[in-house]
Motif scaffolding. Sequence first.
Motif, PDB file in Angstrom:
ATOM      1  N   TYR A  61      33.202  32.816  16.669  1.00  9.15           N
ATOM      2  CA  TYR A  61      34.646  32.563  16.509  1.00  9.15           C
ATOM      3  C   TYR A  61      34.949  31.551  15.402  1.00  9.15           C
ATOM      4  O   TYR A  61      36.090  31.388  15.008  1.00  9.15           O
ATOM      5  N   CYS A  62      33.930  30.852  14.910  1.00  7.95           N
ATOM      6  CA  CYS A  62      34.208  29.641  14.137  1.00  7.95           C
ATOM      7  C   CYS A  62      34.074  29.839  12.631  1.00  7.95           C
ATOM      8  O   CYS A  62      33.080  30.377  12.146  1.00  7.95           O
ATOM      9  N   GLN A  99      34.208  13.922  13.710  1.00 10.37           N
ATOM     10  CA  GLN A  99      33.861  15.301  14.085  1.00 10.37           C
ATOM     11  C   GLN A  99      33.201  16.036  12.928  1.00 10.37           C
ATOM     12  O   GLN A  99      33.577  15.850  11.767  1.00 10.37           O
ATOM     13  N   ARG A 153      33.002  20.511  23.614  1.00 12.20           N
ATOM     14  CA  ARG A 153      33.615  21.539  24.466  1.00 12.20           C
ATOM     15  C   ARG A 153      32.541  22.466  25.025  1.00 12.20           C
ATOM     16  O   ARG A 153      31.613  22.823  24.303  1.00 12.20           O
ATOM     17  N   GLU A 155      33.298  25.458  25.878  1.00  8.50           N
ATOM     18  CA  GLU A 155      33.814  26.722  25.292  1.00  8.50           C
ATOM     19  C   GLU A 155      34.107  27.805  26.324  1.00  8.50           C
ATOM     20  O   GLU A 155      35.133  28.463  26.256  1.00  8.50           O
ATOM     21  N   MET A 194      38.426  27.222  24.755  1.00  8.31           N
ATOM     22  CA  MET A 194      39.505  27.925  24.045  1.00  8.31           C
ATOM     23  C   MET A 194      40.145  28.929  24.994  1.00  8.31           C
ATOM     24  O   MET A 194      39.474  29.484  25.864  1.00  8.31           O
ATOM     25  N   PRO A 224      44.353  27.268  21.902  1.00 10.12           N
ATOM     26  CA  PRO A 224      44.259  28.729  21.809  1.00 10.12           C
ATOM     27  C   PRO A 224      43.161  29.121  20.823  1.00 10.12           C
ATOM     28  O   PRO A 224      42.935  28.420  19.831  1.00 10.12           O
ATOM     29  N   PHE A 225      42.497  30.218  21.111  1.00  4.83           N
ATOM     30  CA  PHE A 225      41.618  30.823  20.101  1.00  4.83           C
ATOM     31  C   PHE A 225      42.513  31.375  18.987  1.00  4.83           C
ATOM     32  O   PHE A 225      43.548  31.999  19.254  1.00  4.83           O
ATOM     33  N   ILE A 226      42.137  31.101  17.735  1.00  2.00           N
ATOM     34  CA  ILE A 226      42.883  31.612  16.579  1.00  2.00           C
ATOM     35  C   ILE A 226      41.881  32.308  15.662  1.00  2.00           C
ATOM     36  O   ILE A 226      40.902  31.678  15.244  1.00  2.00           O
ATOM     37  N   LEU A 300      38.255  25.808  10.769  1.00  2.00           N
ATOM     38  CA  LEU A 300      37.664  26.457  11.940  1.00  2.00           C
ATOM     39  C   LEU A 300      38.379  27.767  12.224  1.00  2.00           C
ATOM     40  O   LEU A 300      37.803  28.716  12.726  1.00  2.00           O
ATOM     41  N   TYR A 301      39.696  27.790  11.893  1.00  2.00           N
ATOM     42  CA  TYR A 301      40.532  28.975  12.108  1.00  2.00           C
ATOM     43  C   TYR A 301      41.556  29.046  10.994  1.00  2.00           C
ATOM     44  O   TYR A 301      41.732  28.071  10.230  1.00  2.00           O
TER      45      TYR A 301
HETATM   46  N1  5AD Z   1      40.134  29.047  17.101  1.00  2.00           N
HETATM   47  C1  5AD Z   1      40.424  27.966  17.865  1.00  2.00           C
HETATM   48  N2  5AD Z   1      39.569  26.962  18.092  1.00  2.00           N
HETATM   49  C2  5AD Z   1      38.358  27.021  17.509  1.00  2.00           C
HETATM   50  N3  5AD Z   1      37.315  26.199  17.547  1.00  2.00           N
HETATM   51  C3  5AD Z   1      36.329  26.706  16.787  1.00  2.00           C
HETATM   52  N4  5AD Z   1      36.733  27.860  16.230  1.00  2.00           N
HETATM   53  C4  5AD Z   1      37.988  28.093  16.667  1.00  2.00           C
HETATM   54  C5  5AD Z   1      38.936  29.147  16.478  1.00  2.00           C
HETATM   55  N5  5AD Z   1      38.674  30.201  15.717  1.00  2.00           N
HETATM   56  C6  5AD Z   1      37.263  25.026  18.438  1.00  2.00           C
HETATM   57  C7  5AD Z   1      36.048  25.066  19.354  1.00  2.00           C
HETATM   58  C8  5AD Z   1      35.299  23.812  18.971  1.00  2.00           C
HETATM   59  C9  5AD Z   1      36.380  22.933  18.409  1.00  2.00           C
HETATM   60  C10 5AD Z   1      35.907  21.843  17.510  1.00  2.00           C
HETATM   61  O1  5AD Z   1      37.197  23.840  17.697  1.00  2.00           O
HETATM   62  O2  5AD Z   1      36.462  25.024  20.700  1.00  2.00           O
HETATM   63  O3  5AD Z   1      34.643  23.192  20.057  1.00  2.00           O
END
Ligand code: 5AD
Length: 346
Positions: A61-62, A99, A153, A155, A194, A224-226, A300-301
Motif C-alpha cells: 500500500y505504501c 519518522q 502501527r 496495520e 488503516m 483512511p487508506f489512500i 506514502l499516498y
Molecule cells: N494510505 C494511508 N496510509 C498509509 N500509510 C502507508 N501507506 C499509506 C497509504 N497508502 C500509513 C501506514 C504507516 C503510516 C506511517 O502511514 O499505516 O504505518
Amino acid sequence: MNMVDLSGDAEILHYITTDDPAEAESLYAAAREVREEHYGQDVYFRGLIEFTNYCKNDCYYCGIRRSNSNAERYHLSMEQILYCCQMGDMLGYRSFVLQGGEDPWFTDDRITEMVEAIRREYPEHAITLSIGERKRESYERFFQAGANRYLLRHETANDEHYGKLHPAVMSLAERKDCLFALRDIGYQVGAGFMVGTPYQTPECLLEDLRFLEKLDPHMVGIGPFIPQAATPFGACPGGTLEQTLRMLALTRLLLPKTLLPATTALGTIDPRGRELGLMAGANVVMPNLSPKAVRKLYALYDNKICTGDEAAECRFCMEGRIRDYGFVPDMGRGDSRVEIGVPASV
Ligand code: 5AD
Ligand code: FES
C-alpha cells in the motif's frame, strides 16, 4: 450520557458498519464526552519530522516501498534534523516525532547518535521514534539515549489480512512482538491501523479493536487508506471519511485514555477531515516540521496535504482550525494518561 451499547462483538460490529447518520452522530457524541472527561478540550501538537524516505520493505500500500523506482529518495543530515527541531522549538513544540522508512543507512549507532543529539539540546522535550521494526536491544539503546515514545502501527490485527498487505517476509507476529517489547521497555507506545485497505472486512476491524484492548497502547494512529498510483494497490478504492470517523470514535470509547491523532490522511480525503476527527474523539494533531524541499517526496499516498507549506504555516493553520471548533491547542509534551511500563494484559 449517550446510549451506545458496545457490550459484545455483535454490538461493536453494528457500529463499525452502520450507515445511519443519527447513529453515527450518537457514537461521535459519546466519544467526545469520554475524550472530554480525560483530556478536556485540549488538543496536543506534535511536530513531525520525516527524516528519510528510503525503505527496505515493500508493503503493497505504501508509496515509499522499495520497489517504487519512481520515488525520489532523500534522507536528512543530522544538521538538518537538528534544524527542524530548532524551528519546532521556536514555534512552541515540546514533542518531536522522528519518522522514516526502514532505512538501513540509519544504523542503530546513527539513530542513537541522533536521539542523543536531540536530547542534549532539548532535555525536557518528548522524543518519539517511528522507524519500524528493530531488535529489542536496539529499542533499549534508543530508550537509554533518551527516546520516550515509539509509533509502530500494527496495520491490521488479522493474520490473513496482514499477509495480503505485506510480502511474505513480514509477519504480524513479529510486529506484535515489537509492540509488546516497546511497551515493556517503558516507551509510550503508539499502535494503529488503516481503514479501508483492500481485503479488509468489518471483522478485521473488530480484531483491530480487540487487539488494541490487549496491548493498551498510549496512542492509536488511525487513518483512511489512500491509494498511491505507483503501488500494487494504486487502483483500489480508498477508505471513507465516515468509516474512519466511526473507528476513531469506537477506539475512544473502548480505550478511553489513549491519545488519538486526527491524521494528515484524514485531512487529505476531506478538507475538514481533521476537525471532524477531533469531533469524533481525537485529541492530537501532528503538523509537519520537515523541510519544505522534501515534503512532496515523503509520499506514502497520493494528494497528501500540506506539502507546499512551511512549518510555521501548518502550526498556525492547525491552531486556527482547532479554535474554530472550540478546542484548545496545547503545545506541551502532552503525555498519555495510559500508565507507562505496566505490562499489557496478555
Ligand atoms: N494510505 C494511508 N496510509 C498509509 N500509510 C502507508 N501507506 C499509506 C497509504 N497508502 C500509513 C501506514 C504507516 C503510516 C506511517 O502511514 O499505516 O504505518
Ligand atoms: Fe499544514 Fe494547514 S496544517 S497548511
